[in-house]
Design a protein around this motif. Structure first.
Motif, PDB file in Angstrom:
ATOM      1  N   SER A  61       2.554  -8.351   4.141  1.00  7.92           N
ATOM      2  CA  SER A  61       3.219  -7.726   3.000  1.00  7.92           C
ATOM      3  C   SER A  61       2.214  -7.320   1.918  1.00  7.92           C
ATOM      4  O   SER A  61       2.308  -6.231   1.353  1.00  7.92           O
ATOM      5  CB  SER A  61       4.257  -8.675   2.405  1.00  7.92           C
ATOM      6  OG  SER A  61       4.867  -8.084   1.280  1.00  7.92           O
ATOM      7  N   LEU A  62       1.263  -8.191   1.630  1.00  8.78           N
ATOM      8  CA  LEU A  62       0.262  -7.869   0.609  1.00  8.78           C
ATOM      9  C   LEU A  62      -0.583  -6.662   1.020  1.00  8.78           C
ATOM     10  O   LEU A  62      -0.858  -5.788   0.197  1.00  8.78           O
ATOM     11  CB  LEU A  62      -0.628  -9.081   0.334  1.00  8.78           C
ATOM     12  CG  LEU A  62       0.045 -10.215  -0.447  1.00  8.78           C
ATOM     13  CD1 LEU A  62      -0.812 -11.474  -0.394  1.00  8.78           C
ATOM     14  CD2 LEU A  62       0.310  -9.800  -1.891  1.00  8.78           C
ATOM     15  N   GLN A  80       1.829  -6.220  -5.677  1.00  9.29           N
ATOM     16  CA  GLN A  80       3.222  -6.407  -5.298  1.00  9.29           C
ATOM     17  C   GLN A  80       3.306  -7.110  -3.946  1.00  9.29           C
ATOM     18  O   GLN A  80       2.437  -6.931  -3.100  1.00  9.29           O
ATOM     19  CB  GLN A  80       3.931  -5.051  -5.197  1.00  9.29           C
ATOM     20  CG  GLN A  80       3.951  -4.245  -6.467  1.00  9.29           C
ATOM     21  CD  GLN A  80       4.885  -4.851  -7.503  1.00  9.29           C
ATOM     22  OE1 GLN A  80       6.010  -5.222  -7.199  1.00  9.29           O
ATOM     23  NE2 GLN A  80       4.412  -4.941  -8.738  1.00  9.29           N
ATOM     24  N   VAL A  81       4.401  -7.887  -3.766  1.00 10.77           N
ATOM     25  CA  VAL A  81       4.662  -8.531  -2.479  1.00 10.77           C
ATOM     26  C   VAL A  81       6.172  -8.524  -2.244  1.00 10.77           C
ATOM     27  O   VAL A  81       6.955  -8.589  -3.188  1.00 10.77           O
ATOM     28  CB  VAL A  81       4.098  -9.979  -2.447  1.00 10.77           C
ATOM     29  CG1 VAL A  81       4.834 -10.905  -3.415  1.00 10.77           C
ATOM     30  CG2 VAL A  81       4.101 -10.550  -1.032  1.00 10.77           C
ATOM     31  N   ASP A  82       6.566  -8.430  -0.993  1.00 12.26           N
ATOM     32  CA  ASP A  82       7.973  -8.529  -0.615  1.00 12.26           C
ATOM     33  C   ASP A  82       8.349 -10.005  -0.716  1.00 12.26           C
ATOM     34  O   ASP A  82       7.763 -10.843  -0.035  1.00 12.26           O
ATOM     35  CB  ASP A  82       8.151  -8.023   0.818  1.00 12.26           C
ATOM     36  CG  ASP A  82       9.587  -8.064   1.302  1.00 12.26           C
ATOM     37  OD1 ASP A  82      10.376  -8.899   0.820  1.00 12.26           O
ATOM     38  OD2 ASP A  82       9.922  -7.270   2.192  1.00 12.26           O
ATOM     39  N   PRO A  83       9.338 -10.354  -1.546  1.00 10.81           N
ATOM     40  CA  PRO A  83       9.659 -11.772  -1.727  1.00 10.81           C
ATOM     41  C   PRO A  83      10.227 -12.450  -0.491  1.00 10.81           C
ATOM     42  O   PRO A  83      10.226 -13.672  -0.409  1.00 10.81           O
ATOM     43  CB  PRO A  83      10.694 -11.759  -2.866  1.00 10.81           C
ATOM     44  CG  PRO A  83      11.297 -10.404  -2.807  1.00 10.81           C
ATOM     45  CD  PRO A  83      10.194  -9.482  -2.345  1.00 10.81           C
ATOM     46  N   ASN A  84      10.679 -11.684   0.496  1.00 13.06           N
ATOM     47  CA  ASN A  84      11.158 -12.305   1.728  1.00 13.06           C
ATOM     48  C   ASN A  84      10.096 -12.267   2.829  1.00 13.06           C
ATOM     49  O   ASN A  84      10.406 -12.343   4.006  1.00 13.06           O
ATOM     50  CB  ASN A  84      12.452 -11.672   2.233  1.00 13.06           C
ATOM     51  CG  ASN A  84      13.107 -12.542   3.294  1.00 13.06           C
ATOM     52  OD1 ASN A  84      13.079 -13.760   3.212  1.00 13.06           O
ATOM     53  ND2 ASN A  84      13.677 -11.913   4.301  1.00 13.06           N
ATOM     54  N   ARG A  85       8.866 -12.173   2.444  1.00 12.91           N
ATOM     55  CA  ARG A  85       7.770 -12.240   3.417  1.00 12.91           C
ATOM     56  C   ARG A  85       6.710 -13.247   2.981  1.00 12.91           C
ATOM     57  O   ARG A  85       5.606 -13.252   3.496  1.00 12.91           O
ATOM     58  CB  ARG A  85       7.126 -10.857   3.616  1.00 12.91           C
ATOM     59  CG  ARG A  85       8.068  -9.833   4.207  1.00 12.91           C
ATOM     60  CD  ARG A  85       8.452 -10.182   5.641  1.00 12.91           C
ATOM     61  NE  ARG A  85       9.389  -9.237   6.222  1.00 12.91           N
ATOM     62  CZ  ARG A  85      10.689  -9.450   6.373  1.00 12.91           C
ATOM     63  NH1 ARG A  85      11.223 -10.579   5.956  1.00 12.91           N
ATOM     64  NH2 ARG A  85      11.459  -8.554   6.931  1.00 12.91           N
ATOM     65  N   PRO A 131      -2.776  -1.610  -0.615  1.00 13.82           N
ATOM     66  CA  PRO A 131      -3.805  -1.177   0.332  1.00 13.82           C
ATOM     67  C   PRO A 131      -5.208  -1.074  -0.283  1.00 13.82           C
ATOM     68  O   PRO A 131      -6.195  -1.105   0.459  1.00 13.82           O
ATOM     69  CB  PRO A 131      -3.310   0.199   0.797  1.00 13.82           C
ATOM     70  CG  PRO A 131      -2.378   0.656  -0.273  1.00 13.82           C
ATOM     71  CD  PRO A 131      -1.770  -0.588  -0.859  1.00 13.82           C
ATOM     72  N   ASP A 132      -5.302  -1.006  -1.598  1.00 16.34           N
ATOM     73  CA  ASP A 132      -6.616  -0.877  -2.234  1.00 16.34           C
ATOM     74  C   ASP A 132      -7.254  -2.221  -2.562  1.00 16.34           C
ATOM     75  O   ASP A 132      -8.380  -2.266  -3.057  1.00 16.34           O
ATOM     76  CB  ASP A 132      -6.500  -0.023  -3.508  1.00 16.34           C
ATOM     77  CG  ASP A 132      -5.508  -0.601  -4.505  1.00 16.34           C
ATOM     78  OD1 ASP A 132      -4.519  -1.242  -4.062  1.00 16.34           O
ATOM     79  OD2 ASP A 132      -5.701  -0.418  -5.716  1.00 16.34           O
ATOM     80  N   TRP A 133      -6.587  -3.322  -2.290  1.00 14.37           N
ATOM     81  CA  TRP A 133      -7.150  -4.638  -2.597  1.00 14.37           C
ATOM     82  C   TRP A 133      -8.327  -4.963  -1.683  1.00 14.37           C
ATOM     83  O   TRP A 133      -8.304  -4.679  -0.482  1.00 14.37           O
ATOM     84  CB  TRP A 133      -6.099  -5.708  -2.418  1.00 14.37           C
ATOM     85  CG  TRP A 133      -5.209  -5.924  -3.609  1.00 14.37           C
ATOM     86  CD1 TRP A 133      -5.098  -5.126  -4.708  1.00 14.37           C
ATOM     87  CD2 TRP A 133      -4.302  -7.000  -3.793  1.00 14.37           C
ATOM     88  NE1 TRP A 133      -4.174  -5.653  -5.571  1.00 14.37           N
ATOM     89  CE2 TRP A 133      -3.666  -6.810  -5.042  1.00 14.37           C
ATOM     90  CE3 TRP A 133      -3.954  -8.110  -3.041  1.00 14.37           C
ATOM     91  CZ2 TRP A 133      -2.717  -7.684  -5.537  1.00 14.37           C
ATOM     92  CZ3 TRP A 133      -3.000  -8.978  -3.534  1.00 14.37           C
ATOM     93  CH2 TRP A 133      -2.393  -8.766  -4.770  1.00 14.37           C
ATOM     94  N   MET A 143      -7.120 -10.321  -1.977  1.00 16.40           N
ATOM     95  CA  MET A 143      -6.137 -10.707  -0.971  1.00 16.40           C
ATOM     96  C   MET A 143      -6.112 -12.224  -0.800  1.00 16.40           C
ATOM     97  O   MET A 143      -5.045 -12.844  -0.800  1.00 16.40           O
ATOM     98  CB  MET A 143      -6.463 -10.023   0.363  1.00 16.40           C
ATOM     99  CG  MET A 143      -5.497 -10.348   1.471  1.00 16.40           C
ATOM    100  SD  MET A 143      -3.880  -9.610   1.265  1.00 16.40           S
ATOM    101  CE  MET A 143      -4.278  -7.896   1.313  1.00 16.40           C
ATOM    102  N   GLN A 144      -7.281 -12.834  -0.663  1.00 16.35           N
ATOM    103  CA  GLN A 144      -7.355 -14.291  -0.492  1.00 16.35           C
ATOM    104  C   GLN A 144      -6.812 -15.031  -1.705  1.00 16.35           C
ATOM    105  O   GLN A 144      -6.123 -16.046  -1.569  1.00 16.35           O
ATOM    106  CB  GLN A 144      -8.798 -14.724  -0.199  1.00 16.35           C
ATOM    107  CG  GLN A 144      -9.272 -14.338   1.178  1.00 16.35           C
ATOM    108  CD  GLN A 144      -8.348 -14.827   2.279  1.00 16.35           C
ATOM    109  OE1 GLN A 144      -7.954 -15.978   2.337  1.00 16.35           O
ATOM    110  NE2 GLN A 144      -7.971 -13.904   3.175  1.00 16.35           N
TER     111      GLN A 144
END
Length: 171
Positions: free
Chosen positions: A27-28, A12-17, A33-35, A40-41
């Motif tokens: 945001s990611l 999930q990601v905040d679309p305004n970030r 947090p478990d990624w 992440m990259q």
């Protein structure tokens, strides 16, 4: 949407970030947090590969105006923006969750005549949070973010109607 975040990859990601790499990374990390580093990259690279095309499509040109509608939670209000704003007009200080955030001084002058709270952020003096408002300010684009408390659709409609009746969509 009923949630603040949107899906990306398997997270999930905040679309305004997502409008800067740094903002997207924060945001990611917060939402996944478990990624591991590779995941992440990959997500950051995916966002990066589409960001400029998207911005070229939505950012206003030739004095046009971009209006965004946002809902906020108890932890965010106009008070969160005061210290980093160039100007402020607080007509409803007891209703801090309903406000306009704009990037253009001319738009601010008009919005400040409204019965609503307004802040101008033409020169952002805060860390890049990946928001569309920060990207619009950096591009010197006319942008207005209309914020209201989550679930207050009548207030949002009222403010949007005022904006549509008073603010020119082409400068």
């Amino acid at each position: 949407s009923k949630t603040r975040t949107i899906p990306i990859e398997s997270g999930q990601v905040d679309p305004n970030r997502i409008f800067s790499r740094d903002g997207a990374a924060v945001s990611l990390k917060k939402n996944n947090p478990d990624w591991d580093g590779r995941k992440m990259q990959d997500a950051l690279d995916l966002i990066e590969s589409q960001r400029e095309h998207f911005l070229d499509q939505v950012m206003p040109h030739n004095g046009e105006l971009l209006v965004a509608l946002h809902n906020n939670s108890e932890s965010y209000s106009v008070n969160s923006e005061l210290a980093i704003s160039d100007m402020r007009s607080l007509k409803q200080p007891d209703t801090p969750h309903a406000f306009f955030l704009c990037t253009d001084p001319g738009d601010y002058q008009i919005l400040a005549t409204s019965p609503y709270n307004v802040v101008l952020q033409q020169h952002v003096r805060a860390p890049d949070d990946g928001s569309l408002s920060r990207r619009a300010a950096a591009r010197l684009a006319r942008y207005v973010n209309l914020e209201v408390a989550m679930g207050d659709a009548p207030r949002q409609q009222e403010m949007l109607t005022w904006l549509e009746q008073h603010l020119p969509f082409v400068g």
